[in-house]
Design a protein around this motif. Sequence first.
Motif, PDB file in Angstrom:
ATOM      1  N   PRO A  98      12.479  37.345  34.063  1.00 48.54           N
ATOM      2  CA  PRO A  98      13.775  36.870  33.567  1.00 48.54           C
ATOM      3  C   PRO A  98      14.047  37.381  32.154  1.00 48.54           C
ATOM      4  CG  PRO A  98      12.151  35.091  33.493  1.00 48.54           C
ATOM      5  CD  PRO A  98      11.456  36.289  34.078  1.00 48.54           C
ATOM      6  N   ARG A  99      15.265  37.855  31.922  1.00 44.86           N
ATOM      7  CA  ARG A  99      15.642  38.405  30.612  1.00 44.86           C
ATOM      8  C   ARG A  99      16.084  37.234  29.717  1.00 44.86           C
ATOM      9  NH1 ARG A  99      19.070  43.717  29.548  1.00 44.86           N
ATOM     10  NH2 ARG A  99      18.760  44.039  31.774  1.00 44.86           N
ATOM     11  N   VAL A 100      15.107  36.488  29.228  1.00 46.16           N
ATOM     12  CA  VAL A 100      15.419  35.259  28.474  1.00 46.16           C
ATOM     13  C   VAL A 100      14.496  35.101  27.266  1.00 46.16           C
ATOM     14  CG1 VAL A 100      16.240  34.051  30.526  1.00 46.16           C
ATOM     15  CG2 VAL A 100      13.839  33.846  29.895  1.00 46.16           C
ATOM     16  N   LEU A 101      14.950  34.296  26.305  1.00 41.11           N
ATOM     17  CA  LEU A 101      14.162  33.870  25.151  1.00 41.11           C
ATOM     18  C   LEU A 101      13.298  34.999  24.580  1.00 41.11           C
ATOM     19  CD1 LEU A 101      13.457  30.248  26.445  1.00 41.11           C
ATOM     20  CD2 LEU A 101      15.079  30.929  24.691  1.00 41.11           C
ATOM     21  N   ASN A 102      11.973  34.828  24.533  1.00 42.35           N
ATOM     22  CA  ASN A 102      11.183  35.854  23.832  1.00 42.35           C
ATOM     23  C   ASN A 102      10.837  37.081  24.665  1.00 42.35           C
ATOM     24  OD1 ASN A 102      11.395  34.292  21.590  1.00 42.35           O
ATOM     25  ND2 ASN A 102       9.344  34.767  20.889  1.00 42.35           N
ATOM     26  N   MET A 103      11.380  37.167  25.894  1.00 44.67           N
ATOM     27  CA  MET A 103      11.309  38.454  26.601  1.00 44.67           C
ATOM     28  C   MET A 103      12.089  39.497  25.803  1.00 44.67           C
ATOM     29  SD  MET A 103       9.471  38.743  29.231  1.00 44.67           S
ATOM     30  CE  MET A 103       8.524  37.664  30.290  1.00 44.67           C
ATOM     31  N   GLU A 131      21.297  18.018  28.862  1.00 45.53           N
ATOM     32  CA  GLU A 131      22.477  18.610  28.221  1.00 45.53           C
ATOM     33  C   GLU A 131      22.176  19.009  26.779  1.00 45.53           C
ATOM     34  OE1 GLU A 131      25.805  20.350  28.126  1.00 45.53           O
ATOM     35  OE2 GLU A 131      25.221  19.357  29.981  1.00 45.53           O
ATOM     36  N   SER A 132      21.117  18.428  26.200  1.00 47.25           N
ATOM     37  CA  SER A 132      20.836  18.663  24.768  1.00 47.25           C
ATOM     38  C   SER A 132      20.044  19.955  24.502  1.00 47.25           C
ATOM     39  CB  SER A 132      20.063  17.473  24.184  1.00 47.25           C
ATOM     40  OG  SER A 132      18.830  17.345  24.853  1.00 47.25           O
ATOM     41  N   GLU A 133      19.625  20.637  25.563  1.00 46.94           N
ATOM     42  CA  GLU A 133      18.894  21.894  25.346  1.00 46.94           C
ATOM     43  C   GLU A 133      19.821  22.959  24.768  1.00 46.94           C
ATOM     44  OE1 GLU A 133      17.467  22.851  29.193  1.00 46.94           O
ATOM     45  OE2 GLU A 133      15.893  21.343  29.151  1.00 46.94           O
ATOM     46  N   CYS A 134      19.238  23.923  24.063  1.00 50.42           N
ATOM     47  CA  CYS A 134      20.052  25.003  23.495  1.00 50.42           C
ATOM     48  C   CYS A 134      20.538  25.939  24.620  1.00 50.42           C
ATOM     49  CB  CYS A 134      19.268  25.784  22.444  1.00 50.42           C
ATOM     50  SG  CYS A 134      17.771  26.560  23.071  1.00 50.42           S
ATOM     51  N   TYR A 135      21.646  26.609  24.365  1.00 49.99           N
ATOM     52  CA  TYR A 135      22.235  27.502  25.381  1.00 49.99           C
ATOM     53  C   TYR A 135      21.273  28.607  25.824  1.00 49.99           C
ATOM     54  CZ  TYR A 135      25.870  30.280  27.722  1.00 49.99           C
ATOM     55  OH  TYR A 135      26.614  30.988  28.648  1.00 49.99           O
ATOM     56  N   PRO A 136      20.529  29.248  24.903  1.00 49.29           N
ATOM     57  CA  PRO A 136      19.572  30.280  25.356  1.00 49.29           C
ATOM     58  C   PRO A 136      18.566  29.752  26.384  1.00 49.29           C
ATOM     59  CG  PRO A 136      19.856  30.410  22.989  1.00 49.29           C
ATOM     60  CD  PRO A 136      20.575  29.158  23.430  1.00 49.29           C
ATOM     61  N   ALA A 137      18.153  28.487  26.225  1.00 49.21           N
ATOM     62  CA  ALA A 137      17.213  27.899  27.191  1.00 49.21           C
ATOM     63  C   ALA A 137      17.912  27.618  28.516  1.00 49.21           C
ATOM     64  CB  ALA A 137      16.621  26.612  26.629  1.00 49.21           C
ATOM     65  N   ILE A 197      10.604  25.052  22.537  1.00 45.92           N
ATOM     66  CA  ILE A 197      11.374  25.461  23.736  1.00 45.92           C
ATOM     67  C   ILE A 197      10.826  26.778  24.279  1.00 45.92           C
ATOM     68  CG2 ILE A 197      13.627  26.368  24.478  1.00 45.92           C
ATOM     69  CD1 ILE A 197      13.848  23.452  24.451  1.00 45.92           C
ATOM     70  N   VAL A 198      10.635  27.760  23.400  1.00 48.79           N
ATOM     71  CA  VAL A 198      10.125  29.067  23.832  1.00 48.79           C
ATOM     72  C   VAL A 198       8.721  28.915  24.413  1.00 48.79           C
ATOM     73  CG1 VAL A 198       9.339  31.335  22.998  1.00 48.79           C
ATOM     74  CG2 VAL A 198      11.558  30.448  22.284  1.00 48.79           C
ATOM     75  N   THR A 199       7.899  28.113  23.751  1.00 51.80           N
ATOM     76  CA  THR A 199       6.512  27.936  24.188  1.00 51.80           C
ATOM     77  C   THR A 199       6.419  27.371  25.605  1.00 51.80           C
ATOM     78  OG1 THR A 199       5.785  27.545  21.933  1.00 51.80           O
ATOM     79  CG2 THR A 199       4.343  26.736  23.657  1.00 51.80           C
ATOM     80  N   SER A 200       7.238  26.368  25.886  1.00 50.49           N
ATOM     81  CA  SER A 200       6.991  25.606  27.118  1.00 50.49           C
ATOM     82  C   SER A 200       8.089  25.719  28.163  1.00 50.49           C
ATOM     83  CB  SER A 200       6.826  24.121  26.752  1.00 50.49           C
ATOM     84  OG  SER A 200       8.040  23.652  26.165  1.00 50.49           O
ATOM     85  N   TYR A 201       9.074  26.604  27.950  1.00 47.88           N
ATOM     86  CA  TYR A 201      10.227  26.533  28.845  1.00 47.88           C
ATOM     87  C   TYR A 201       9.915  26.903  30.295  1.00 47.88           C
ATOM     88  CZ  TYR A 201      14.882  25.275  29.785  1.00 47.88           C
ATOM     89  OH  TYR A 201      15.945  24.564  30.269  1.00 47.88           O
ATOM     90  N   TYR A 220      16.235  36.563  20.988  1.00 52.37           N
ATOM     91  CA  TYR A 220      17.233  36.461  22.057  1.00 52.37           C
ATOM     92  C   TYR A 220      18.669  36.491  21.537  1.00 52.37           C
ATOM     93  CZ  TYR A 220      16.305  31.621  20.635  1.00 52.37           C
ATOM     94  OH  TYR A 220      16.092  30.491  19.883  1.00 52.37           O
ATOM     95  N   HIS A 221      18.860  36.543  20.230  1.00 53.33           N
ATOM     96  CA  HIS A 221      20.228  36.672  19.708  1.00 53.33           C
ATOM     97  C   HIS A 221      20.793  38.078  19.918  1.00 53.33           C
ATOM     98  CE1 HIS A 221      19.434  32.918  17.108  1.00 53.33           C
ATOM     99  NE2 HIS A 221      20.168  32.610  18.154  1.00 53.33           N
ATOM    100  N   ILE A 222      19.988  39.005  20.431  1.00 55.82           N
ATOM    101  CA  ILE A 222      20.590  40.302  20.792  1.00 55.82           C
ATOM    102  C   ILE A 222      21.288  40.214  22.157  1.00 55.82           C
ATOM    103  CG2 ILE A 222      19.031  41.712  19.374  1.00 55.82           C
ATOM    104  CD1 ILE A 222      17.636  42.558  22.004  1.00 55.82           C
ATOM    105  N   ASP A 223      21.151  39.094  22.850  1.00 52.56           N
ATOM    106  CA  ASP A 223      21.853  38.869  24.115  1.00 52.56           C
ATOM    107  C   ASP A 223      23.350  38.685  23.809  1.00 52.56           C
ATOM    108  OD1 ASP A 223      23.030  37.776  26.384  1.00 52.56           O
ATOM    109  OD2 ASP A 223      21.362  36.445  26.844  1.00 52.56           O
ATOM    110  N   PRO A 224      24.219  39.580  24.322  1.00 53.24           N
ATOM    111  CA  PRO A 224      25.656  39.484  23.991  1.00 53.24           C
ATOM    112  C   PRO A 224      26.310  38.161  24.407  1.00 53.24           C
ATOM    113  CG  PRO A 224      25.155  41.562  25.098  1.00 53.24           C
ATOM    114  CD  PRO A 224      23.936  40.707  25.217  1.00 53.24           C
ATOM    115  N   GLU A 225      25.783  37.504  25.427  1.00 53.05           N
ATOM    116  CA  GLU A 225      26.344  36.227  25.853  1.00 53.05           C
ATOM    117  C   GLU A 225      26.026  35.127  24.836  1.00 53.05           C
ATOM    118  OE1 GLU A 225      28.052  33.131  28.161  1.00 53.05           O
ATOM    119  OE2 GLU A 225      28.366  35.288  28.160  1.00 53.05           O
ATOM    120  N   ILE A 226      24.956  35.307  24.074  1.00 52.64           N
ATOM    121  CA  ILE A 226      24.547  34.317  23.077  1.00 52.64           C
ATOM    122  C   ILE A 226      25.177  34.618  21.715  1.00 52.64           C
ATOM    123  CG2 ILE A 226      22.565  33.388  21.785  1.00 52.64           C
ATOM    124  CD1 ILE A 226      20.927  33.783  24.402  1.00 52.64           C
TER     125      ILE A 226
END
Length: 231
Positions: free
Chosen positions: A37-42, A81-87, A128-132, A223-229
Amino acid sequence: QKNANNVPNLFEYKLERFFHYSALEPDQAPRGTVGIPRVLNMYENYPFWHTFFTKLGYRVVLSPISNRKIYELGIESIPSESECYPAKLAHGHVSWLIKQGVDFIFYPSLFYERNEFEEANNHYNCPIVTSYSENIKNNVEEISNGDAILRNPFMSFKSPETISYALIKEFKEIPAAEIEAACKEAWEELDSAHKDMQKKGEEVLKYLEETGKRGIVLAGRPYHIDPEINH
């Protein structure tokens, strides 16, 4: 057109440099397919994982760049609902990979990243990154009911040795020597990606100096290089 004058954009460059890899053709991949998955620290470590699995003979299937449809694909399994959008986006990327019918999804839990410089007093990831991937394991129905396989070892990215140790433990079906060799090559590729990024940054500083233009420094997470984020 937002960038008619072709002003250097390091976000665009990194997105291309870190993800522009060719996967093996199905007939060249004796070990099958792995979904990543192309997410978080990937967004920081994908060069490592692509190289590692390709070297071992897997066809790597990478989920696409995020968009609203990807987000909506995983909306049912988001537990809070309280999780961050990247997660939250991670649920959609995993759902997309499940629909591709990959043999398994690989999404490790990384509590330590690389130590970027020796004086750094820690190199933890955020909780979040550690355990998602645990969250994904427990909330995505296809995984929790056994229809899809998720492999998510807890590990440290401190050095090739610590990575090899965790992966030998996780992939017991593969000879340890093969994993060590793939780790070595993958670490070198990750290092090369970081050096290319540094070199491009130096080129941009030189460009600013030569043209007298102003630069903008955007400090953020990988993950801030993700254009959707980053919009």
